[in-house]
Scaffold this motif. Structure first.
Motif: not given
Length: 100
Positions: A3-11, A80-88
Motif C-alpha cells: 500500500f502506498a500513501n503519497v501526499g503533501t503537507l502544508g507547513a 502546530p506546524l501544519l497550515s491545514g493544506a493537504f494533498g495526495g
C-alpha cells in the motif's frame, strides 16, 4: 498487497524545516508496524510544502499504525506546524520493475 500513501503537507510559513525535522526523526516503531519506506522531501519552489511518500506492507498496517500512541503523539506534535493544506493519493501497488 503493498500500500502506498503519497501526499503533501502544508507547513505554516517559516516552519517547513521544523516539520521536516519532526517527520525525519528516527522512528524504529514504523518498521515494526509494517512500514517499508517513509521518505520526506522538499522543493524550494514550494517553500511551505513537505512531500511524504509512505510504502506499507498493506493498508491494514497503515491503519493500525495510526491508532498507536507513538504515532498519535507524533501527529499531535506536528499539528502546530501544519497550515491545514493537504494533498495526495493512496493506492495498492501492483508491481515494480525493481523487484519480483
Amino acid at each position: 498487497m503493498t500500500f502506498a500513501n503519497v501526499g503533501t503537507l502544508g507547513a505554516v510559513p517559516g516552519k517547513r524545516d521544523e516539520l521536516v525535522a519532526l517527520l525525519t526523526a528516527r522512528n524504529t516503531v514504523l518498521h515494526q508496524l509494517g512500514c517499508l519506506a517513509y521518505e520526506v522531501g522538499v522543493n524550494d519552489d514550494e517553500p511551505d510544502t513537505v512531500f511524504v511518500m509512505e510504502l506499507w506492507e498493506n493498508q491494514q498496517a497503515h491503519q493500525s499504525a495510526l491508532a498507536l500512541p507513538e504515532i498519535q503523539a507524533s501527529n499531535t506534535a506536528a499539528r502546530p506546524l501544519l497550515s491545514g493544506a493537504f494533498g495526495g493519493f493512496r493506492f495498492e501497488v501492483v508491481g515494480s520493475p525493481l523487484r519480483d
